[in-house]
Write an enzyme that holds these catalytic residues in place. Structure first.
Site, PDB file in Angstrom:
ATOM      1  N   HIS A 139     144.494 -43.425  41.269  1.00 53.14           N
ATOM      2  CA  HIS A 139     144.053 -42.983  42.482  1.00 53.14           C
ATOM      3  C   HIS A 139     144.939 -41.910  43.437  1.00 53.14           C
ATOM      4  O   HIS A 139     144.250 -41.077  43.837  1.00 53.14           O
ATOM      5  CB  HIS A 139     143.036 -43.859  42.900  1.00 53.14           C
ATOM      6  CG  HIS A 139     144.197 -45.297  43.539  1.00 53.14           C
ATOM      7  ND1 HIS A 139     144.055 -46.562  42.298  1.00 53.14           N
ATOM      8  CD2 HIS A 139     144.137 -45.305  44.788  1.00 53.14           C
ATOM      9  CE1 HIS A 139     144.910 -47.113  42.991  1.00 53.14           C
ATOM     10  NE2 HIS A 139     144.674 -46.438  44.382  1.00 53.14           N
ATOM     11  N   ASP A 140     145.824 -42.194  43.226  1.00 51.93           N
ATOM     12  CA  ASP A 140     146.875 -42.556  44.325  1.00 51.93           C
ATOM     13  C   ASP A 140     148.274 -41.525  43.681  1.00 51.93           C
ATOM     14  O   ASP A 140     149.500 -41.596  44.009  1.00 51.93           O
ATOM     15  CB  ASP A 140     147.648 -43.557  45.247  1.00 51.93           C
ATOM     16  CG  ASP A 140     146.932 -44.254  45.869  1.00 51.93           C
ATOM     17  OD1 ASP A 140     146.008 -43.681  46.742  1.00 51.93           O
ATOM     18  OD2 ASP A 140     146.685 -45.289  46.647  1.00 51.93           O
ATOM     19  N   HIS A 188     138.303 -40.567  46.834  1.00 48.46           N
ATOM     20  CA  HIS A 188     138.586 -41.907  47.287  1.00 48.46           C
ATOM     21  C   HIS A 188     138.720 -42.382  48.969  1.00 48.46           C
ATOM     22  O   HIS A 188     138.765 -43.598  49.038  1.00 48.46           O
ATOM     23  CB  HIS A 188     139.403 -42.945  46.909  1.00 48.46           C
ATOM     24  CG  HIS A 188     141.265 -42.752  46.298  1.00 48.46           C
ATOM     25  ND1 HIS A 188     141.723 -41.246  46.291  1.00 48.46           N
ATOM     26  CD2 HIS A 188     142.569 -43.745  47.462  1.00 48.46           C
ATOM     27  CE1 HIS A 188     143.342 -41.438  46.366  1.00 48.46           C
ATOM     28  NE2 HIS A 188     143.160 -42.679  47.203  1.00 48.46           N
ATOM     29  N   HIS A 189     139.207 -41.045  49.587  1.00 46.72           N
ATOM     30  CA  HIS A 189     139.824 -41.148  50.397  1.00 46.72           C
ATOM     31  C   HIS A 189     138.131 -40.408  51.874  1.00 46.72           C
ATOM     32  O   HIS A 189     138.533 -40.357  52.535  1.00 46.72           O
ATOM     33  CB  HIS A 189     140.933 -40.378  51.301  1.00 46.72           C
ATOM     34  CG  HIS A 189     141.900 -41.890  50.792  1.00 46.72           C
ATOM     35  ND1 HIS A 189     141.797 -43.024  51.036  1.00 46.72           N
ATOM     36  CD2 HIS A 189     143.149 -41.358  50.768  1.00 46.72           C
ATOM     37  CE1 HIS A 189     142.916 -43.647  51.121  1.00 46.72           C
ATOM     38  NE2 HIS A 189     143.782 -42.363  50.400  1.00 46.72           N
ATOM     39  N   ASP A 204     140.462 -50.028  46.388  1.00 45.98           N
ATOM     40  CA  ASP A 204     141.342 -50.110  46.792  1.00 45.98           C
ATOM     41  C   ASP A 204     141.213 -49.754  48.011  1.00 45.98           C
ATOM     42  O   ASP A 204     142.382 -51.065  48.332  1.00 45.98           O
ATOM     43  CB  ASP A 204     141.491 -48.412  47.052  1.00 45.98           C
ATOM     44  CG  ASP A 204     142.827 -48.171  47.371  1.00 45.98           C
ATOM     45  OD1 ASP A 204     143.836 -48.493  46.891  1.00 45.98           O
ATOM     46  OD2 ASP A 204     143.048 -46.915  47.650  1.00 45.98           O
ATOM     47  N   HIS A 247     148.036 -35.994  50.263  1.00 38.80           N
ATOM     48  CA  HIS A 247     148.209 -36.588  48.421  1.00 38.80           C
ATOM     49  C   HIS A 247     146.709 -36.463  47.548  1.00 38.80           C
ATOM     50  O   HIS A 247     146.495 -36.447  46.339  1.00 38.80           O
ATOM     51  CB  HIS A 247     148.649 -38.099  48.805  1.00 38.80           C
ATOM     52  CG  HIS A 247     147.974 -39.281  48.471  1.00 38.80           C
ATOM     53  ND1 HIS A 247     147.454 -39.972  49.910  1.00 38.80           N
ATOM     54  CD2 HIS A 247     146.676 -39.477  47.787  1.00 38.80           C
ATOM     55  CE1 HIS A 247     146.215 -40.361  50.693  1.00 38.80           C
ATOM     56  NE2 HIS A 247     145.917 -41.052  48.595  1.00 38.80           N
ATOM     57  N   LYS A 284     150.689 -39.316  45.129  1.00 39.81           N
ATOM     58  CA  LYS A 284     151.536 -39.631  46.323  1.00 39.81           C
ATOM     59  C   LYS A 284     152.991 -39.529  45.637  1.00 39.81           C
ATOM     60  O   LYS A 284     153.772 -39.470  45.892  1.00 39.81           O
ATOM     61  CB  LYS A 284     152.029 -40.670  46.679  1.00 39.81           C
ATOM     62  CG  LYS A 284     150.803 -41.763  47.542  1.00 39.81           C
ATOM     63  CD  LYS A 284     150.464 -43.026  48.029  1.00 39.81           C
ATOM     64  CE  LYS A 284     149.957 -42.920  49.052  1.00 39.81           C
ATOM     65  NZ  LYS A 284     148.788 -44.765  49.466  1.00 39.81           N
TER      66      LYS A 284
END
Length: 508
Positions: free
Chosen positions: A368-369, A423-424, A452, A397, A372
């Site tokens: 998911h990240d 996811h954000h 998360d 990101h 970054k």
């Protein structure tokens, strides 16, 4: 022109030694010979990351097209606007981005007639990276501009190399787990190492070995070696490779030099797997990172063959490795991605999704990240609250993670692309990057968002200490119908004991 040629500005340049046969390819497109000569003169001796420049010259847009069709590795293009026509440079930009689909080369427009192409409209309407009036480009400004452009091109190439390498690693995982014997497995290692590295078989030397951690380091068994096939006698490999295997066994750690890498990975059953890869040229940090992922995957796959584990188990470990790589950059623990994976799988099952799809979400959620990777360390690890400009950079990101994964045909990476992208997003539409609302957000994004946040709030971060459980639950309840889907919040609260059990099983 004189200020461009003879500016009193000065700039520090790298003094590191040149690496042979490595250049940054720069394309100069201008119908004035003086501009070509002045640019070469100003940039003579210029180096970036130990690599000098190699110039390609085009005196019209037509000549530039011919060069770009032949040369695939142009890093920066310095393009004049007015050449054979008043908008030849702008047409060339469209050709590069649209017809050639080349989005890697950094394009800088230079013009001596700014009235022919107003800066604001050109930057808005054309996919360029900078726009400069020739009269404002002093020597130091041209060098500064080139440093910035080359850094951007380098970062794009790094992300693309990681993407290709990660896809090859996942493809290799599937191949490993289809093997019915150690011999097939060993042959598959040799077939995939060069693919992961993006090199031909002749450019690297590879050897894979196994051992028991309690045995002598010299008792290792070769699984495969370049040019020697599978399960050869250990005497066929060079003495210094044997010494590196023994040294890694004794230290219980991976080893690397400027041109060599030995990955060391112990297994749960007391064994150990080692992978040696050597190059004639210097290894970059990205090479070692990909080999670390790949070598770890080899060890896991070998254990899977020995234990008859399933393909999904290997893919699970790979997803954790990739997720942990990003978490380590932000000084977070690898347990975070494990917990998020298990939370996501449990939530998917409670939501009523199939066990198969729940497993896919579990394997994809650690990614998911992954975007970054593009966030600067000073922002990623800032202990204080980000300012508005830093926050805007941090928010990128999500889009970057999607772009890294979106073109893969692998089902897990496709799911990972959606998760990274969404996811954000928030249930009420106030999230980013697209402001999706309600069921416009894919269920995988909605699930991972809650998983998360639950784990992040309950864990230490560089910018905050962990929150007590009561405060975390109060926040999640307050965001019901705002950040989170109400049904997911209810399922989470009603089955809290199961989520707590997962949290306690994977401590930091």
């Amino acid at each position: 022109m004189s200020s461009f040629l003879f500016s009193d500005d000065s700039i520090e340049e790298p003094t590191t030694p040149q690496l042979k046969s490595e250049y940054w390819d720069i394309l100069i497109v201008d119908d004035e010979e003086d501009i070509h000569q002045v640019t070469k003169l100003v940039l003579s001796g210029f180096e970036f990351e130990k690599k000098p420049l190699r110039f390609h010259h085009a005196y019209s847009a037509k000549e530039a097209k011919t060069i770009l069709e032949k040369e695939q590795l142009i890093s920066v293009g310095l393009v004049d606007v007015v050449m054979e026509t008043s908008h030849a440079g702008l047409d060339l930009i469209k050709y590069i981005r649209n017809d050639l689909a080349n989005h890697d080369v950094r394009l800088i427009l230079r013009t001596g007639q700014p009235g022919e192409a107003p800066e604001e409209s050109v930057i808005r309407d054309y996919d360029i990276n900078d726009y400069k009036n020739k009269t404002e480009l002093t020597a130091v400004k041209l060098k500064t501009l080139l440093y910035s452009a080359l850094r951007a091109h380098r970062d794009i190439q790094t992300i693309e190399k990681h993407k290709r390498g990660l896809e090859q690693i996942i493809n290799a995982s599937s191949s490993f787990l289809k093997c019915n014997s150690v011999r097939e497995f060993a042959s598959t290692i040799l077939a995939h190492v060069s693919n992961v590295m993006g090199l031909s078989d002749n450019d690297i030397y590879c050897a894979a070995a196994i051992n028991n951690r309690k045995e002598s380091g010299s008792h290792f068994k070769l699984l495969a070696a370049s040019g020697e096939g599978v399960e050869p006698n250990s005497s066929v490999i060079p003495d210094h490779v044997k010494e590196l295997f023994i040294e890694s066994h004794n230290l219980k750690a991976s080893r690397s030099t400027e041109t060599e890498y030995v990955g060391y990975f112990p297994s749960a059953g007391g064994g150990e797997t080692m992978l040696y890869v050597g190059k004639d040229s210097q290894m970059k940090s990205t090479d070692r990172q990909l080999l670390e992922f790949f070598a770890n995957n080899i060890a896991l796959a070998y254990d899977n063959i020995k234990l008859r584990e399933t393909v999904k188990d290997s893919q699970k470990e790979l997803s954790y490795i990739l997720g942990e790589a990003v978490e380590r950059r932000s000084k977070e623990t690898g347990s975070h991605v494990k917990r998020v994976a298990h939370y996501s799988m449990l939530m998917a099952q409670l939501y009523g999704l199939s066990d198969y799809y729940a497993e896919i979400i579990k394997l994809a959620s650690p990614l998911h990240d992954i975007g970054k990777i593009s966030i600067p360390d000073e922002i990623l690890n800032k202990p204080d609250k980000l300012n508005d400009a830093e926050w805007e950079i941090m928010k990128t990101h999500a889009q970057t993670g999607y772009e890294i994964l979106q073109h893969s045909s692998n089902e897990i990476l496709q799911c990972g692309a959606t998760i990274a992208h969404q996811h954000h997003e928030k249930w009420d539409g106030s999230g980013y990057p697209r402001g999706l609302k309600g069921e416009q957000i894919d269920i995988v994004g909605r699930i991972t968002a809650l998983a998360d946040v639950f784990d992040a709030l309950g864990s230490d971060r560089c910018y905050k200490p962990s929150w007590p459980l009561e405060k975390v639950l109060a926040l999640i309840q307050s965001e019901k119908g705002k950040q989170f889907e109400p049904k997911l919040v209810d399922l989470f609260i009603n089955n809290l004991d199961q989520f707590i059990a997962i949290r306690d099983s994977y401590p930091d």
